[in-house]
Design a protein around this motif. Structure first.
Motif, mmCIF file in Angstrom:
data_model
loop_
_atom_site.group_PDB
_atom_site.id
_atom_site.type_symbol
_atom_site.label_atom_id
_atom_site.label_comp_id
_atom_site.label_asym_id
_atom_site.label_seq_id
_atom_site.Cartn_x
_atom_site.Cartn_y
_atom_site.Cartn_z
ATOM 1 N N GLU A 21 0.817 -1.213 0.000
ATOM 2 C CA GLU A 21 0.000 0.000 0.000
ATOM 3 C C GLU A 21 0.852 1.265 0.000
ATOM 4 N N ARG A 22 1.945 1.239 0.766
ATOM 5 C CA ARG A 22 2.823 2.413 0.801
ATOM 6 C C ARG A 22 3.570 2.574 -0.514
ATOM 7 N N VAL A 23 4.009 1.468 -1.116
ATOM 8 C CA VAL A 23 4.669 1.540 -2.425
ATOM 9 C C VAL A 23 3.720 2.157 -3.439
ATOM 10 N N ARG A 24 2.448 1.730 -3.395
ATOM 11 C CA ARG A 24 1.448 2.308 -4.307
ATOM 12 C C ARG A 24 1.322 3.814 -4.083
ATOM 13 N N ALA A 25 1.254 4.230 -2.816
ATOM 14 C CA ALA A 25 1.113 5.649 -2.506
ATOM 15 C C ALA A 25 2.333 6.453 -2.945
ATOM 16 N N LEU A 26 3.515 5.875 -2.775
ATOM 17 C CA LEU A 26 4.744 6.562 -3.175
ATOM 18 C C LEU A 26 4.803 6.762 -4.686
ATOM 19 N N LEU A 27 4.376 5.760 -5.442
ATOM 20 C CA LEU A 27 4.365 5.890 -6.903
ATOM 21 C C LEU A 27 3.349 6.937 -7.346
ATOM 22 N N ALA A 30 4.890 10.213 -6.850
ATOM 23 C CA ALA A 30 5.977 10.453 -7.802
ATOM 24 C C ALA A 30 5.464 10.778 -9.198
ATOM 25 N N GLY A 31 4.160 10.693 -9.400
ATOM 26 C CA GLY A 31 3.591 10.993 -10.713
ATOM 27 C C GLY A 31 3.395 9.782 -11.589
ATOM 28 N N PHE A 32 3.391 8.601 -10.962
ATOM 29 C CA PHE A 32 3.159 7.357 -11.694
ATOM 30 C C PHE A 32 1.975 6.640 -11.057
ATOM 31 N N PRO A 33 0.754 7.023 -11.441
ATOM 32 C CA PRO A 33 -0.439 6.469 -10.790
ATOM 33 C C PRO A 33 -0.531 4.950 -10.950
ATOM 34 N N VAL A 34 -0.905 4.293 -9.858
ATOM 35 C CA VAL A 34 -1.147 2.851 -9.900
ATOM 36 C C VAL A 34 -2.639 2.665 -10.177
ATOM 37 N N VAL A 48 0.929 0.069 -13.321
ATOM 38 C CA VAL A 48 1.416 1.443 -13.164
ATOM 39 C C VAL A 48 1.348 2.190 -14.491
ATOM 40 N N GLU A 49 0.872 3.420 -14.438
ATOM 41 C CA GLU A 49 0.847 4.267 -15.628
ATOM 42 C C GLU A 49 2.173 5.006 -15.728
ATOM 43 N N ILE A 50 2.922 4.700 -16.798
ATOM 44 C CA ILE A 50 4.225 5.331 -17.009
ATOM 45 C C ILE A 50 4.085 6.391 -18.091
ATOM 46 N N THR A 51 4.478 7.615 -17.794
ATOM 47 C CA THR A 51 4.339 8.685 -18.774
ATOM 48 C C THR A 51 5.340 8.500 -19.922
ATOM 49 N N PRO A 52 4.977 8.938 -21.148
ATOM 50 C CA PRO A 52 5.829 8.700 -22.323
ATOM 51 C C PRO A 52 7.225 9.302 -22.232
ATOM 52 N N ASN A 53 7.375 10.356 -21.404
ATOM 53 C CA ASN A 53 8.685 11.005 -21.306
ATOM 54 C C ASN A 53 9.629 10.313 -20.329
ATOM 55 N N ARG A 54 9.216 9.172 -19.767
ATOM 56 C CA ARG A 54 10.050 8.489 -18.781
ATOM 57 C C ARG A 54 10.309 7.026 -19.164
ATOM 58 N N PRO A 55 10.979 6.794 -20.302
ATOM 59 C CA PRO A 55 11.303 5.411 -20.667
ATOM 60 C C PRO A 55 12.221 4.732 -19.668
ATOM 61 N N HIS A 60 11.493 -2.934 -13.957
ATOM 62 C CA HIS A 60 11.425 -3.067 -12.495
ATOM 63 C C HIS A 60 12.516 -2.234 -11.821
ATOM 64 N N ARG A 61 13.693 -2.172 -12.413
ATOM 65 C CA ARG A 61 14.742 -1.339 -11.821
ATOM 66 C C ARG A 61 14.330 0.131 -11.832
ATOM 67 N N GLY A 62 13.717 0.583 -12.924
ATOM 68 C CA GLY A 62 13.308 1.975 -13.022
ATOM 69 C C GLY A 62 12.230 2.339 -12.024
ATOM 70 N N VAL A 63 11.212 1.470 -11.871
ATOM 71 C CA VAL A 63 10.156 1.729 -10.901
ATOM 72 C C VAL A 63 10.729 1.695 -9.484
ATOM 73 N N ALA A 64 11.597 0.721 -9.217
ATOM 74 C CA ALA A 64 12.192 0.614 -7.885
ATOM 75 C C ALA A 64 13.019 1.843 -7.541
ATOM 76 N N ARG A 65 13.680 2.426 -8.534
ATOM 77 C CA ARG A 65 14.468 3.640 -8.293
ATOM 78 C C ARG A 65 13.566 4.789 -7.834
ATOM 79 N N GLU A 66 12.370 4.885 -8.421
ATOM 80 C CA GLU A 66 11.418 5.923 -8.008
ATOM 81 C C GLU A 66 10.930 5.678 -6.574
ATOM 82 N N VAL A 67 10.639 4.422 -6.260
ATOM 83 C CA VAL A 67 10.195 4.078 -4.904
ATOM 84 C C VAL A 67 11.292 4.417 -3.892
ATOM 85 N N ALA A 68 12.526 4.050 -4.221
ATOM 86 C CA ALA A 68 13.646 4.319 -3.313
ATOM 87 C C ALA A 68 13.805 5.812 -3.076
ATOM 88 N N ALA A 69 13.698 6.605 -4.148
ATOM 89 C CA ALA A 69 13.860 8.055 -4.022
ATOM 90 C C ALA A 69 12.766 8.652 -3.152
#
Length: 268
Positions: A21-27, A30-34, A48-55, A60-69
């Motif tokens: 639940e917290r991971v969902r809230a963090l995303l 961060a601007g990546f709606p679950v 997860v909805e990933i915006t086109p400007n964020r390839p 999984h590494r990219g999403v995890a980096r956002e969660v970590a930040a």
């Protein structure tokens, strides 16, 4: 795009981040709606909805980096890819060659030759992770390419090396009217605006979009040439739209892949 919480845990401590639940809230923050979740606990799958400007977040590494930040946590390093791989044998220059005729459209092309593969299935862990996010397991070699795509974001393609005429690769523009039967069994009529990966005789892959059927990996494949490349985004977008052919690879390449990810993806 679907992501596995258990897979994300390879790159960030999801428990320390607060669980599903917290991971969902963090995303969301961060601007990546679950858009939805399935399962519970470590088996949670997040859509997860990933915006086109964020390839860079399309893995999984990219999403995890956002969660970590967002959680103020250190990201975990990617698992090493080279453990247990056998290297040696004949010099690679004696097995294949790569010629790039359009360097502006293909800034980097990496390749590895893998010899003596079998028709065995990928490990259960790989197959279950792919299945969990809706990627159908096929064979060990093909599953390896799909796994790396969803793991660290770099698309790969495996050719049956013994089916490549001259056992070589040429990256070039398609010839007007040139035809290629893609992996989905459809014959495509190509255009000079398309980039192709060819062998010594004909196009064998629609670069950055989909491989060709004639050189695909099958149960009888023994030797493969593994490709990891960077392709010009506008060219991939134009080809994908013209042919109405949208793939996981084109989705990333037309938005801009990272050429520096290529060596690590081949190692992985």
């Amino acid at each position: 795009m679907k992501y596995s919480l258990e897979w994300l845990a390879d790159f960030v401590d999801t428990s320390a981040a607060g669980g599903p639940e917290r991971v969902r809230a963090l995303l969301d923050l961060a601007g990546f709606p679950v858009e939805s979740t399935e399962g519970e606990g470590s088996a949670t799958i997040l859509d997860v909805e990933i915006t086109p400007n964020r390839p860079d977040v399309m893995s999984h590494r990219g999403v995890a980096r956002e969660v970590a930040a967002m959680a103020g946590l250190p990201p975990s390093p990617a698992a090493p890819g080279g453990e247990g791989r056998g290297e040696g044998g004949a010099p690679v220059e004696s097995l294949t060659s790569i010629t790039i005729e359009v360097p502006r459209l293909c800034r980097r092309f990496g390749a590895r030759v893998v010899s003596g593969i079998s028709a065995a299935q990928a490990p259960d862990r790989v197959r279950s992770r792919l299945s969990a996010i809706g990627a159908k397991p096929i064979s060990a070699a093909v599953d390896a390419t799909n796994y790396v795509l969803w793991d660290i974001g770099q698309p790969l393609h495996a050719f049956d090396l013994d089916k490549l005429a001259g056992q070589r690769i040429v990256v070039r523009k398609a010839r007007r009217g040139e035809k290629l039967v893609t992996l989905d069994g459809v014959e495509r009529v190509l255009d000079p605006s398309d980039i192709v990966v060819a062998d010594a005789e004909r196009a064998v892959s629609l670069a950055g979009v989909m491989g060709g059927l004639d050189t695909s990996v099958t149960s009888s494949t023994k030797n493969i040439l593994l490709e990891a490349a960077w392709w010009d985004p506008p060219s991939i977008r134009r080809t994908s739209r013209r042919l109405g052919l949208h793939t996981d690879a084109s989705h990333r390449f037309e938005r801009g892949a990272d050429p520096e990810a290529i060596p690590g993806a081949l190692d992985r």
